[in-house]
Design a protein around this motif. Structure first.
Motif, short mmCIF file in Angstrom:
data_model
loop_
_atom_site.label_atom_id
_atom_site.label_comp_id
_atom_site.label_asym_id
_atom_site.label_seq_id
_atom_site.Cartn_x
_atom_site.Cartn_y
_atom_site.Cartn_z
N ARG A 33 23.61 62.35 47.51
CA ARG A 33 24.49 62.15 46.90
C ARG A 33 24.50 62.01 45.64
O ARG A 33 24.04 60.52 45.17
N ILE A 34 25.23 62.33 44.78
CA ILE A 34 25.21 62.74 43.12
C ILE A 34 26.46 62.20 42.35
O ILE A 34 27.51 63.29 42.95
N GLY A 35 27.16 61.38 41.66
CA GLY A 35 28.38 61.45 41.56
C GLY A 35 28.71 60.94 39.41
O GLY A 35 28.21 60.15 39.40
N VAL A 36 29.77 61.00 39.74
CA VAL A 36 30.41 60.40 38.04
C VAL A 36 32.11 60.01 38.95
O VAL A 36 32.94 60.66 39.41
N LEU A 37 31.92 57.63 38.72
CA LEU A 37 33.13 57.81 39.31
C LEU A 37 33.64 57.09 38.49
O LEU A 37 33.15 56.17 36.71
N ASP A 38 34.97 57.04 37.78
CA ASP A 38 36.42 55.89 37.01
C ASP A 38 35.76 55.02 37.46
O ASP A 38 36.31 54.21 38.29
N HIS A 39 35.28 53.73 37.13
CA HIS A 39 35.45 52.45 36.68
C HIS A 39 36.58 52.23 36.71
O HIS A 39 37.40 51.71 36.18
N ASP A 40 36.69 51.07 38.00
CA ASP A 40 38.04 50.12 38.62
C ASP A 40 39.07 50.51 38.16
O ASP A 40 39.91 50.93 36.79
N HIS A 48 40.54 45.94 34.45
CA HIS A 48 40.36 45.04 33.78
C HIS A 48 39.19 44.65 33.85
O HIS A 48 38.67 44.67 32.02
N GLU A 49 38.25 46.40 33.49
CA GLU A 49 37.06 46.30 33.34
C GLU A 49 36.97 47.24 32.58
O GLU A 49 37.71 48.20 32.46
N THR A 50 35.54 48.12 31.66
CA THR A 50 35.22 49.26 30.65
C THR A 50 36.15 50.23 31.32
O THR A 50 35.78 50.06 32.56
N GLY A 51 36.23 50.36 30.59
CA GLY A 51 36.22 52.30 31.26
C GLY A 51 35.21 53.35 31.58
O GLY A 51 35.54 54.24 31.48
N GLY A 86 30.18 46.80 32.56
CA GLY A 86 30.73 46.87 34.06
C GLY A 86 29.71 46.72 34.79
O GLY A 86 29.15 46.39 34.42
N THR A 87 30.71 46.21 35.59
CA THR A 87 30.03 46.01 36.87
C THR A 87 29.20 46.91 37.77
O THR A 87 29.92 47.83 38.56
N SER A 88 27.98 46.66 38.39
CA SER A 88 27.39 48.02 38.89
C SER A 88 27.08 47.08 40.31
O SER A 88 26.73 46.13 40.55
N LEU A 89 26.74 47.99 40.96
CA LEU A 89 26.42 46.91 42.78
C LEU A 89 25.60 48.26 43.59
O LEU A 89 25.34 49.27 43.25
N THR A 120 32.85 33.47 39.12
CA THR A 120 33.64 32.06 39.13
C THR A 120 34.97 32.87 37.87
O THR A 120 35.78 32.07 37.96
N THR A 121 34.20 32.91 37.17
CA THR A 121 34.65 32.43 35.52
C THR A 121 35.22 33.83 34.78
O THR A 121 34.47 34.48 34.22
N PRO A 122 36.46 34.21 35.50
CA PRO A 122 36.94 36.01 34.80
C PRO A 122 36.97 35.65 33.18
O PRO A 122 37.82 34.65 32.81
N SER A 123 36.93 37.08 32.81
CA SER A 123 37.29 36.65 31.46
C SER A 123 37.95 38.07 31.03
O SER A 123 38.41 38.62 32.38
N SER A 124 38.82 38.69 29.81
CA SER A 124 39.66 39.30 29.77
C SER A 124 39.49 40.44 29.71
O SER A 124 40.01 41.77 30.25
N GLY A 125 37.83 40.59 29.99
CA GLY A 125 37.23 42.10 30.32
C GLY A 125 36.40 42.30 32.26
O GLY A 125 35.91 43.16 31.88
N SER A 126 36.88 42.08 33.14
CA SER A 126 36.15 41.32 34.16
C SER A 126 37.21 41.50 34.95
O SER A 126 37.93 40.37 34.82
#
Length: 181
Positions: A33-40, A48-51, A86-89, A120-126
């Protein structure tokens, strides 16, 4: 950053790898499977994270006989690779597919994930995820285009189920394509 670049290069090579694989229903690899997801995704809550979108890739394998008691789920591995900062997993788990009609199906997965987001330490972009290792679940509604090809709308979620002090979680929405061998 090296890990993201490596993962994106592997993702780009995946179609060439798939084209060389035998279309054999008895093989270990049963579906890609392969796809495109709208992050957060901000369709469900405040982003709160990148678009920047995530690229999703997932491999599913033949269900082993010892899992037949659990409706024969398929073992799977996958990754959501954010195209920005943004966060990758990466994740692994089990997936169940149930047909609603001859062509429409629903799909559920459950497993674990490891991510590169803030713990542990959030920022305005995470977001603040609390743990590097979390649970991973997804839900999809899909349609079989033919014997080998399907398209689906998917919701993808990662969180630690409050096992760590913080548990912001990450939810992505998107569209995915599946090729079945």
């Amino acid at each position: 950053m090296f890990l993201k670049r490596f993962a994106l290069a592997a993702l780009a090579a995946a179609p060439f790898f798939c084209a060389s694989m035998p279309a054999n229903a008895e093989g270990l690899l049963t579906e890609l499977r392969i796809g495109v997801l709208d992050h957060d995704s901000d369709l469900l809550r405040t982003r709160h994270e990148t678009g920047d979108p995530d690229i999703n890739i997932e491999a599913r394998f033949a269900s082993p006989d010892f899992l037949s008691w659990a409706f024969a789920p398929n073992p799977l591995i996958g990754a959501n690779i954010n195209t920005g900062n943004g966060t990758s997993l990466a994740y692994a788990g089990l997936g169940w597919t149930f047909y609603l009609t001859d062509d429409f199906f629903t799909d559920f997965t459950f497993g674990g994930a490891i991510h590169d987001g803030e713990t542990t330490t959030p920022s305005s972009g995470s977001r603040q995820y609390g743990c590097s290792v979390s649970f991973h679940e997804s839900f999809s509604l899909g349609y079989d285009l033919d014997k080998h090809n399907a398209i689906m709308v998917s919701v993808d979620h990662m969180s630690n189920a409050s096992l760590c002090d913080e548990n912001d979680g990450l939810t992505n929405l998107g569209i995915r394509y599946a090729y079945r061998f």
